[in-house]
Design an enzyme around this catalytic site. Structure first.
Site, mmCIF file in Angstrom:
data_model
loop_
_atom_site.group_PDB
_atom_site.id
_atom_site.type_symbol
_atom_site.label_atom_id
_atom_site.label_comp_id
_atom_site.label_asym_id
_atom_site.label_seq_id
_atom_site.Cartn_x
_atom_site.Cartn_y
_atom_site.Cartn_z
ATOM 1 N N HIS A 10 0.828 -1.200 0.000
ATOM 2 C CA HIS A 10 0.000 0.000 0.000
ATOM 3 C C HIS A 10 0.872 1.264 0.000
ATOM 4 O O HIS A 10 0.707 2.145 -0.838
ATOM 5 C CB HIS A 10 -0.918 -0.019 1.227
ATOM 6 C CG HIS A 10 -1.772 1.199 1.354
ATOM 7 N ND1 HIS A 10 -3.080 1.222 0.928
ATOM 8 C CD2 HIS A 10 -1.498 2.440 1.831
ATOM 9 C CE1 HIS A 10 -3.573 2.437 1.140
ATOM 10 N NE2 HIS A 10 -2.632 3.194 1.695
ATOM 11 N N GLU A 11 1.804 1.330 0.931
ATOM 12 C CA GLU A 11 2.635 2.536 1.037
ATOM 13 C C GLU A 11 3.523 2.691 -0.189
ATOM 14 O O GLU A 11 3.740 3.794 -0.671
ATOM 15 C CB GLU A 11 3.488 2.520 2.317
ATOM 16 C CG GLU A 11 2.692 2.490 3.614
ATOM 17 C CD GLU A 11 1.624 3.573 3.726
ATOM 18 O OE1 GLU A 11 1.737 4.611 3.065
ATOM 19 O OE2 GLU A 11 0.654 3.362 4.469
ATOM 20 N N HIS A 68 1.774 4.485 -2.874
ATOM 21 C CA HIS A 68 1.814 5.949 -2.770
ATOM 22 C C HIS A 68 3.129 6.485 -3.339
ATOM 23 O O HIS A 68 3.163 7.531 -3.984
ATOM 24 C CB HIS A 68 1.695 6.390 -1.308
ATOM 25 C CG HIS A 68 0.319 6.237 -0.720
ATOM 26 N ND1 HIS A 68 -0.819 6.687 -1.345
ATOM 27 C CD2 HIS A 68 -0.104 5.699 0.456
ATOM 28 C CE1 HIS A 68 -1.878 6.427 -0.587
ATOM 29 N NE2 HIS A 68 -1.476 5.815 0.508
ATOM 30 N N GLU A 117 -6.616 7.423 -1.608
ATOM 31 C CA GLU A 117 -6.232 6.064 -1.221
ATOM 32 C C GLU A 117 -6.485 5.046 -2.331
ATOM 33 O O GLU A 117 -5.961 3.934 -2.289
ATOM 34 C CB GLU A 117 -6.973 5.629 0.043
ATOM 35 C CG GLU A 117 -6.617 6.429 1.296
ATOM 36 C CD GLU A 117 -5.151 6.306 1.695
ATOM 37 O OE1 GLU A 117 -4.493 5.342 1.275
ATOM 38 O OE2 GLU A 117 -4.663 7.198 2.403
ATOM 39 N N TYR A 142 -12.978 6.514 3.055
ATOM 40 C CA TYR A 142 -12.349 5.197 3.089
ATOM 41 C C TYR A 142 -13.095 4.208 2.183
ATOM 42 O O TYR A 142 -12.491 3.463 1.421
ATOM 43 C CB TYR A 142 -12.352 4.643 4.519
ATOM 44 C CG TYR A 142 -11.351 5.282 5.443
ATOM 45 C CD1 TYR A 142 -9.993 4.984 5.332
ATOM 46 C CD2 TYR A 142 -11.753 6.165 6.429
ATOM 47 C CE1 TYR A 142 -9.075 5.556 6.190
ATOM 48 C CE2 TYR A 142 -10.837 6.743 7.296
ATOM 49 C CZ TYR A 142 -9.495 6.431 7.172
ATOM 50 O OH TYR A 142 -8.580 6.996 8.014
HETATM 51 ZN ZN LIG Z 1 -2.628 5.190 2.194
#
Ligand SMILES: [Zn+2]
Length: 704
Positions: free
Chosen positions: A498-499, A502, A527, A639
């Protein structure tokens, strides 16, 4: 910054001077960043990390109007145009960001405590300065004049610069800069008060030290090593259970006695009750007042204006629609939870009440997971040694996004554990940027996982040069030693993916302005690109590249993999309805015109209606809902909202068979990552999907 263009000159710059300033009339900021840094940074890096706390503090004194200074022209309002005003301001933003990240990142990762402290202080000062700039009417008036010129054909700009100018005018309007002086002052005062209330609300929670004393019998169900780790009260000999996550979650999940869970849940949700409910009421009143002053129907409409959702009505429909669709599955899950509860009551010899109480949810959800989806997480992590995961992750991202990563070993890093990589386009060889990996815990280091954008990729020097993008992935995985491998849980592997997603968004975005660079997309979309990339840790093909038994190298056995994939659906309706409760409550209090709204009663009403769960008598969950004062006001729905788009992008663009497809990855990079925030997310989605986005894939992935 003498010349941001001479990038190569900075390779071994021992003397870097960053000064950003303007003519006397339009004084934005005077920064003197003259450092004698000895750090060798990679080519193209314009960041200058200070060498000491004293130096950092000196650099952060940004208000002193002393030379040297470069200037941005100060046109009269009617003479302000794209070339003499808007573009220089857009470039000023980038310089300001560079200054800020050089001073601000230090507090999260630097080994020296004095430097971290100085960095936090500098951060506060810079943020205050930023608010001052945001509230500048002289800038707003000029942006408005440029916008008028663009509309009437008196000037021209690229699509992105036009968007930038429009956004600056909108931001100014949202700060009340288009209104009379008295109203403007009131809006500014509201903003200041809201910010200090928000800090107080969350500080109350983080500083709460409530605890309960319990004996071992009351904590039956919890493992011995957990019980042994609890502090013993000298007088009573009982164990002290605090309300911090490392105590709260295990107890709610594993404590067999309902009374134990009831007491802990109640204590948890009555933390800071009086103080925070009063602060929340005040916050709601201020938000309501500002919306009224600025002519929005409600605070939610104000907060949503610049989001994909645009207004409160759209969010309400999104939530109720989703909630309806989840109901049949929710009914099944509820029946199963009650069945498990009945069996548990029989086993423990206690009466069964046929109700799901707030203190039952985690405990029985956990039992359902164990009984119906038996995933042996301890066995599974033996297949995720961190070296193998990292190697596989880098390999997968390079393959699908058409990139080439090369480790850079001759540049300065802030800790020996940190690694630096150069990123190139694998087809053209064009240099794109750098990322740092800082994966292991240290004293004083940022405690969660995050990606920090350090240097944006955008145009500078009057639009003639592009800066190279730099970011850092920071996490806290166990560090391997020669004796003991670091084995990641599947959750951690997902976090890593996930990170890193980004990071790719930061690196692949190619925008003109800092304002829209990297992950600067609509907040309820930010996100989605990373959530989409999480799917790679659930797919057999990609898992094969990033896993292997730490001692034998063997792949994950099929039975283990199947139970893992199945477990993704455990209690899914319940979990999502809970998110809908929180989102709906957040919307309800931010759309209500009632100054005397009973916040806790409102929460209870919504929880009962959607989840069929009555909050504990006397509890005050809203006093503990940090998001309400943490920048998520009227935006908690984001979210779930972004998950809908991530699911659509994955199922339509990739799916199981195209998980490692470079063609699908190239389209993703071009349509979704490359534009940054320079286009509306919905337009980027249409490009990628070839149609309007829908929630079909999301529902399918939720088992509907
Ligand atoms: Zn995130």
């Amino acid at each position: 910054l003498a010349s941001i263009s001479s990038r190569l000159a900075f390779r071994s710059a021992r003397y870097c001077r960053l000064s950003v300033s303007v003519q006397p009339k339009l004084k934005l900021l005077v920064v003197t960043m003259a450092t004698t840094t000895t750090k060798k940074m990679p080519p193209g890096c314009l960041l200058s990390f200070p060498d000491s706390a004293e130096q950092l503090t000196k650099l952060s004194r940004i208000s002193s109007p002393s030379p040297p200074s470069s200037t941005i022209a100060t046109p009269a309002i009617q003479e302000a145009g794209v070339a003499n005003f808007a573009r220089p301001l857009a470039e000023f933003d980038a310089r300001f960001a560079l200054l800020q990240s050089g001073l601000d990142f230090v507090q999260h990762v630097f080994p020296d405590k004095a430097m971290r402290d100085a960095s936090s202080e500098a951060d506060k000062k810079i943020s205050e300065h930023q608010v001052d700039i945001e509230m500048r009417k002289d800038l707003y008036d000029r942006f408005a004049a440029v916008q008028d010129k663009l509309r009437t054909g008196g000037d021209s700009a690229s699509a992105e610069l036009t968007r930038y100018i429009e956004r600056c005018v909108t931001d100014g309007r949202r700060n009340g800069l288009g209104l009379d002086e008295a109203t403007r002052d009131r809006v500014k005062a509201i903003k200041t008060e809201m910010s200090s209330i928000s800090i107080e609300f969350n500080r109350n929670l983080s500083e709460d030290v409530s605890s309960l004393l319990m004996d071992r019998a009351e904590l039956a169900g919890l493992p011995d090593d957990f019980l042994d780790s609890l502090e013993k009260d000298a007088d009573s000999g009982k164990l002290r259970v605090t309300l911090k996550y490392p105590h709260y979650f295990p107890v709610m999940k594993l404590a067999e006695r309902p009374e134990t869970r009831r007491r802990i849940e109640l204590a948890f949700n009555t933390r800071c009750k009086e103080a925070n409910l009063a602060l929340l009421q005040r916050l709601l009143a201020l938000r309501r007042e500002r919306a009224k002053l600025l002519n929005y129907p409600t605070h939610a409409d104000y907060a949503l204006e610049l989001r994909m959702a645009k207004n409160a009505d759209t969010v309400a429909k999104f939530l109720s629609n989703l909630s309806e669709k989840l109901k049949p599955l929710q009914a099944k899950e509820r029946a199963r939870l009650l069945e498990v509860k009945r069996a548990d009551c029989d086993r423990l010899g206690i009466p069964f009440d046929d109700v799901i109480n707030p203190w039952d949810v985690r405990y029985f959800s956990n039992q359902v997971e164990r009984l119906d989806y038996s995933v042996d997480h301890e066995r599974l992590r033996q297949y995720f040694p961190i070296e193998k995961v990292t190697k596989g992750l880098l390999e997968i991202y390079q393959r699908i996004l058409g990139l080439k990563f090369t480790q850079v070993t001759d540049c300065w890093v802030w800790n020996p554990d940190v690694t630096l990589y150069n990123v190139e386009d694998s087809a053209t060889g064009e240099q794109i940027g750098y990322f740092y990996l800082d994966l292991y815990p240290r004293d004083g280091k940022y405690g969660h996982a995050a990606c920090f954008g350090l240097q944006p990729s955008c145009l500078v020097d009057n639009g003639t040069n592009r800066t190279t993008s730099i970011c850092a992935v920071v996490a806290n995985f166990t560090k391997p030693t020669p004796e003991k491998p670091s084995l990641l849980t599947h959750d951690e592997v997902e976090t890593f993916f996930h990170e890193f997603g980004h990071a790719m968004h930061n690196l692949c975005a190619r925008t003109e302005t800092y304002m829209f660079s990297g992950t600067s997309v609509e907040r309820d979309f930010v996100e989605a690109p990373s959530q989409m990339l999480e799917n790679w840790v659930w797919s057999k093909k990609s898992l094969a590249l990033m896993s292997g038994h730490y001692s034998t190298g063997e792949p994950i056995p099929d039975d283990l993999l199947q139970s893992l994939v199945a477990s993704r659906l455990a209690n899914t309706a319940f979990f999502n309805q809970r998110q809908i409760v929180l989102s709906s409550f957040d919307q309800a209090i931010h759309t209500s015109p009632d100054p005397n709204l009973d916040i806790c009663a409102e929460y209870a009403r919504i929880s009962n209606r959607i989840l069929g769960i009555q909050p504990s008598e006397g509890s005050a969950f809203p006093a503990n809902f940090g998001h309400l004062a943490g920048g998520y006001d009227a935006q908690y729905y984001g979210y779930m909202w972004s998950e809908v788009y991530s699911a659509d992008m994955f199922c339509t663009g990739f799916g199981e068979d195209k998980v490692l497809s470079p063609e699908a990855g190239a389209a993703y990079r071009r349509c979704i990552l490359q534009p940054g925030g320079s286009r509306d997310a919905v337009d980027m989605l249409r490009d990628f999907l070839g149609r309007d986005p829908t929630d079909a894939a999301f529902l399918k992935m939720k088992g509907l």
